[in-house]
Design an enzyme around this catalytic site. Sequence first.
Site, mmCIF file in Angstrom:
data_model
loop_
_atom_site.group_PDB
_atom_site.id
_atom_site.type_symbol
_atom_site.label_atom_id
_atom_site.label_comp_id
_atom_site.label_asym_id
_atom_site.label_seq_id
_atom_site.Cartn_x
_atom_site.Cartn_y
_atom_site.Cartn_z
ATOM 1 N N ALA A 10 -68.615 -35.723 57.056
ATOM 2 C CA ALA A 10 -67.888 -36.202 58.197
ATOM 3 C C ALA A 10 -67.505 -37.652 57.695
ATOM 4 C CB ALA A 10 -68.638 -36.200 59.439
ATOM 5 N N LYS A 22 -62.890 -38.815 52.194
ATOM 6 C CA LYS A 22 -63.576 -39.049 50.707
ATOM 7 C C LYS A 22 -63.992 -37.614 50.137
ATOM 8 C CE LYS A 22 -67.842 -40.391 50.736
ATOM 9 N NZ LYS A 22 -69.138 -41.364 50.752
ATOM 10 N N THR A 79 -77.022 -39.432 59.793
ATOM 11 C CA THR A 79 -76.957 -37.976 59.184
ATOM 12 C C THR A 79 -77.840 -36.857 59.976
ATOM 13 O OG1 THR A 79 -79.057 -38.855 57.853
ATOM 14 C CG2 THR A 79 -76.934 -38.861 56.630
ATOM 15 N N ASN A 166 -84.811 -40.996 47.693
ATOM 16 C CA ASN A 166 -84.259 -39.863 48.410
ATOM 17 C C ASN A 166 -83.014 -39.285 48.230
ATOM 18 O OD1 ASN A 166 -84.070 -37.856 50.570
ATOM 19 N ND2 ASN A 166 -83.191 -39.302 51.753
ATOM 20 N N ARG A 330 -43.143 -21.870 31.526
ATOM 21 C CA ARG A 330 -43.413 -21.859 32.930
ATOM 22 C C ARG A 330 -43.942 -20.356 33.265
ATOM 23 N NH1 ARG A 330 -37.563 -23.804 34.905
ATOM 24 N NH2 ARG A 330 -38.637 -23.547 37.000
ATOM 25 N N HIS A 360 -35.533 -23.561 18.598
ATOM 26 C CA HIS A 360 -35.553 -24.882 19.040
ATOM 27 C C HIS A 360 -34.358 -25.136 20.184
ATOM 28 C CE1 HIS A 360 -34.171 -24.779 14.778
ATOM 29 N NE2 HIS A 360 -33.120 -24.404 15.448
ATOM 30 N N ALA A 377 -30.042 -22.024 18.158
ATOM 31 C CA ALA A 377 -30.315 -23.347 18.743
ATOM 32 C C ALA A 377 -29.249 -23.484 19.894
ATOM 33 C CB ALA A 377 -30.408 -24.601 17.645
ATOM 34 N N SER A 402 -25.980 -20.115 17.508
ATOM 35 C CA SER A 402 -26.264 -21.397 18.032
ATOM 36 C C SER A 402 -25.280 -21.664 19.197
ATOM 37 C CB SER A 402 -26.112 -22.319 17.052
ATOM 38 O OG SER A 402 -27.126 -22.175 16.030
#
Length: 454
Positions: A10, A22, A79, A166, A330, A360, A377, A402
Amino acid sequence: MSLEIVILAAGQGTRMRSALPKVLHPIAGKPMLGHVIDCARQLQPERIHVVIGHGADLVRERMAADDLNFVLQAEQLGTGHAVAQALPFLSADQVLILYGDVPLIQLDTLQRLLAQVTPDQLSLLTVDMLDPTGYGRIVRDDQGAVQAIVEHKDATPAQRQIGEINTGILAVPGKRLADWLGRLSNDNAQGEYYLTDVIAMAVGDGLVVASAQPLDAMEVQGVNDRMQQAQLERHYQRLRAEELMRQGVTLLDPQRLDVRGEISVGRDVLIDVNVVLEGRVVIEDDVHIGPNCVIRDSVLRRGAVIKANSHLEGAELGEGSDAGPFARLRPGSVLGARAHVGNFVELKNARLGEGSKAGHLSYLGDAELGANCNIGAGTITCNYDGANKFRTELGDDVFIGSNNSLVAPLKIGDGATTAAGSTITHEVPAKNLAFGRARQKNLENWKRPEKIKK
């Protein structure tokens, strides 16, 4: 005995200087709270209760799962007050209290802690520190029995000399918890209800307070600012690197590898510097990964090679295949055995058959290539018309010249060839040669333009 777990999440984390709660800040690409929840799940509790406050809606949205019960702490009053918010939901024999900003806690440590809990005994996790400033001290009697936990701000000068502190992690008999929390007071330097005060109550009630310590003190290190977050990140990465090396991986520099997910590795794998592994990555035997590569949710089959500066996401490389340098694969990209994609080649939802090559400067999207194809290419599959995407299908042994534009939907048959500079818009039958370019013209006695004299 039955077990329920309460995770305190919290806090605002003002020292993080962030709009993000956080506990949602990442360690190894996962929210800190996610690490704690994953560890808690391994204990197979009846239920996990997450106490939320600052940014509650966002925390609930990001971490939502069927096995989590989110409990709101509207005011952050300490706490003890936080745990009290979960009391109406607790009925187990044991209650384990964890913290959402202590992300490196380990299963073995928690199992040892819980093993000490009985109806008449609770157990707390402590650690010895050279500089315990700011932490609650463990106060023991002359026989070494735990008597109380004193917060730093409330400690006497003598108590501040104690090095055992602690960690906040505590396991208690569930039937005792409601009584102890009901007796908490906020009469202290911070005006809060300290969970740690239940230790003195337990001693006063005649219970034994056992303790355990983690094997690695970094397990219980909390995160309060960006520096501590960075320290835990590097510690986590060091542990993952050591784990990989024990499994037979050669890391050319263990300090320059980041693992942000679940990694499965074979033997004799070599990983160069500045490699990032994310999500679920499977790396089989004899795979080599060059420097500066990012690999996410991908499978690398035996003997595959990823050359420098390549980026893979949702891809699969077949046995003996290679990609890069500077290749981008991808999601949905698959290289067959011994297939090759070279520098500045991008694949998206494309499959290259066994032995096929795109050396390429090419883009292959929504494409299916047979075996032993050669892509020249500058070849581009034109798969999108502004509204819909279409596929390009090549048979086996296709040769693409190409600087070709392959306008989908398109099929090119086995053994077909396309001439350099072509725009291919119609199906090419097997073993045909396709031209899709303007005929060359030569102008005789042509004079180049001259600069205009000023």
